[in-house]
Design a protein around this motif. Structure first.
Motif, PDB file in Angstrom:
ATOM      1  N   ILE A 264      43.845   8.226   3.053  1.00  0.00           N
ATOM      2  CA  ILE A 264      44.487   9.523   2.840  1.00  0.00           C
ATOM      3  C   ILE A 264      43.441  10.631   2.869  1.00  0.00           C
ATOM      4  O   ILE A 264      43.655  11.688   3.462  1.00  0.00           O
ATOM      5  CB  ILE A 264      45.296   9.535   1.529  1.00  0.00           C
TER       6      ILE A 264
ATOM      7  N   ARG B  73      42.617  11.256   6.431  1.00  0.00           N
ATOM      8  CA  ARG B  73      43.715  11.971   7.111  1.00  0.00           C
ATOM      9  C   ARG B  73      43.702  13.444   6.744  1.00  0.00           C
ATOM     10  O   ARG B  73      43.860  14.322   7.616  1.00  0.00           O
ATOM     11  CB  ARG B  73      45.049  11.320   6.728  1.00  0.00           C
ATOM     12  N   LEU B  74      43.526  13.762   5.462  1.00  0.00           N
ATOM     13  CA  LEU B  74      43.489  15.161   5.042  1.00  0.00           C
ATOM     14  C   LEU B  74      42.352  15.908   5.719  1.00  0.00           C
ATOM     15  O   LEU B  74      42.522  17.050   6.173  1.00  0.00           O
ATOM     16  CB  LEU B  74      43.368  15.256   3.520  1.00  0.00           C
TER      17      LEU B  74
ATOM     18  N   ASP C 134      43.079  16.300   9.579  1.00  0.00           N
ATOM     19  CA  ASP C 134      44.130  17.281   9.852  1.00  0.00           C
ATOM     20  C   ASP C 134      43.792  18.678   9.339  1.00  0.00           C
ATOM     21  O   ASP C 134      44.584  19.601   9.481  1.00  0.00           O
ATOM     22  CB  ASP C 134      45.453  16.828   9.230  1.00  0.00           C
TER      23      ASP C 134
ATOM     24  N   LEU D 253      43.611  19.569   6.252  1.00  0.00           N
ATOM     25  CA  LEU D 253      44.508  19.867   5.141  1.00  0.00           C
ATOM     26  C   LEU D 253      43.870  19.710   3.763  1.00  0.00           C
ATOM     27  O   LEU D 253      44.531  19.945   2.751  1.00  0.00           O
ATOM     28  CB  LEU D 253      45.755  18.976   5.225  1.00  0.00           C
ATOM     29  N   ARG D 254      42.616  19.345   3.720  1.00  0.00           N
ATOM     30  CA  ARG D 254      41.982  19.150   2.413  1.00  0.00           C
ATOM     31  C   ARG D 254      41.993  20.428   1.566  1.00  0.00           C
ATOM     32  O   ARG D 254      42.298  20.372   0.377  1.00  0.00           O
ATOM     33  CB  ARG D 254      40.556  18.602   2.587  1.00  0.00           C
TER      34      ARG D 254
ATOM     35  N   TYR E   3      45.457  20.763   0.137  1.00  0.00           N
ATOM     36  CA  TYR E   3      45.667  19.753  -0.901  1.00  0.00           C
ATOM     37  C   TYR E   3      44.950  20.165  -2.189  1.00  0.00           C
ATOM     38  O   TYR E   3      45.524  20.124  -3.270  1.00  0.00           O
ATOM     39  CB  TYR E   3      45.146  18.398  -0.413  1.00  0.00           C
TER      40      TYR E   3
ATOM     41  N   ILE F 182      53.031   9.662   3.554  1.00  0.00           N
ATOM     42  CA  ILE F 182      51.798  10.389   3.876  1.00  0.00           C
ATOM     43  C   ILE F 182      52.108  11.514   4.854  1.00  0.00           C
ATOM     44  O   ILE F 182      51.647  12.646   4.695  1.00  0.00           O
ATOM     45  CB  ILE F 182      50.718   9.439   4.453  1.00  0.00           C
ATOM     46  N   ASP F 183      52.917  11.194   5.875  1.00  0.00           N
ATOM     47  CA  ASP F 183      53.290  12.214   6.859  1.00  0.00           C
ATOM     48  C   ASP F 183      54.042  13.368   6.198  1.00  0.00           C
ATOM     49  O   ASP F 183      53.802  14.535   6.516  1.00  0.00           O
ATOM     50  CB  ASP F 183      54.152  11.598   7.962  1.00  0.00           C
TER      51      ASP F 183
ATOM     52  N   CYS G 166      51.609  15.570   4.268  1.00  0.00           N
ATOM     53  CA  CYS G 166      50.824  16.397   5.189  1.00  0.00           C
ATOM     54  C   CYS G 166      51.664  17.534   5.767  1.00  0.00           C
ATOM     55  O   CYS G 166      51.186  18.669   5.868  1.00  0.00           O
ATOM     56  CB  CYS G 166      50.228  15.538   6.297  1.00  0.00           C
ATOM     57  N   ASP G 167      52.903  17.244   6.144  1.00  0.00           N
ATOM     58  CA  ASP G 167      53.785  18.294   6.655  1.00  0.00           C
ATOM     59  C   ASP G 167      54.020  19.374   5.604  1.00  0.00           C
ATOM     60  O   ASP G 167      54.013  20.565   5.918  1.00  0.00           O
ATOM     61  CB  ASP G 167      55.126  17.705   7.095  1.00  0.00           C
TER      62      ASP G 167
ATOM     63  N   ARG H 189      50.885  21.412   5.183  1.00  0.00           N
ATOM     64  CA  ARG H 189      50.708  22.267   6.356  1.00  0.00           C
ATOM     65  C   ARG H 189      51.614  23.488   6.265  1.00  0.00           C
ATOM     66  O   ARG H 189      51.202  24.601   6.571  1.00  0.00           O
ATOM     67  CB  ARG H 189      51.015  21.465   7.624  1.00  0.00           C
TER      68      ARG H 189
END
Length: 77
Positions: free
Chosen positions: A14, A17-18, A21, A23-24, A27, A55-56, A59-60, A63
């Motif tokens: 995870i 992934r963050l 993408d 996205l950290r 988050y 997880i998706d 993230c969505d 975002r």
């Protein structure tokens, strides 16, 4: 602020992934209870497909910046 639920560890996949993408920062900007709830919810998934779907979704929502667990959330509220 202390959390009422046990603190959930961030799994490596995870975190990766963050970062991948971008996205950290989104988050990290969420309140501690949201970060902890997301990780606990993902960890409860029994099947890999369900885990990936969660997880998706996280993230969505990160975002978009306006949802938390499919509920409207505003940073200023």
């Amino acid at each position: 602020m202390s959390l009422k639920r046990p603190i959930q560890p961030m799994p490596d996949d995870i975190a990766t992934r963050l970062e991948a993408d971008g996205l950290r920062p989104a988050y990290d900007a969420r309140p501690p209870y949201q970060r902890n709830d997301y990780l606990g919810w993902i960890a409860q998934a029994k099947r890999p497909k369900t885990r990936q779907k969660r997880i998706d979704q996280m993230c969505d929502e990160l975002r978009g910046g306006r949802l938390y667990m499919k509920m409207v959330w505003r940073k200023d509220a």
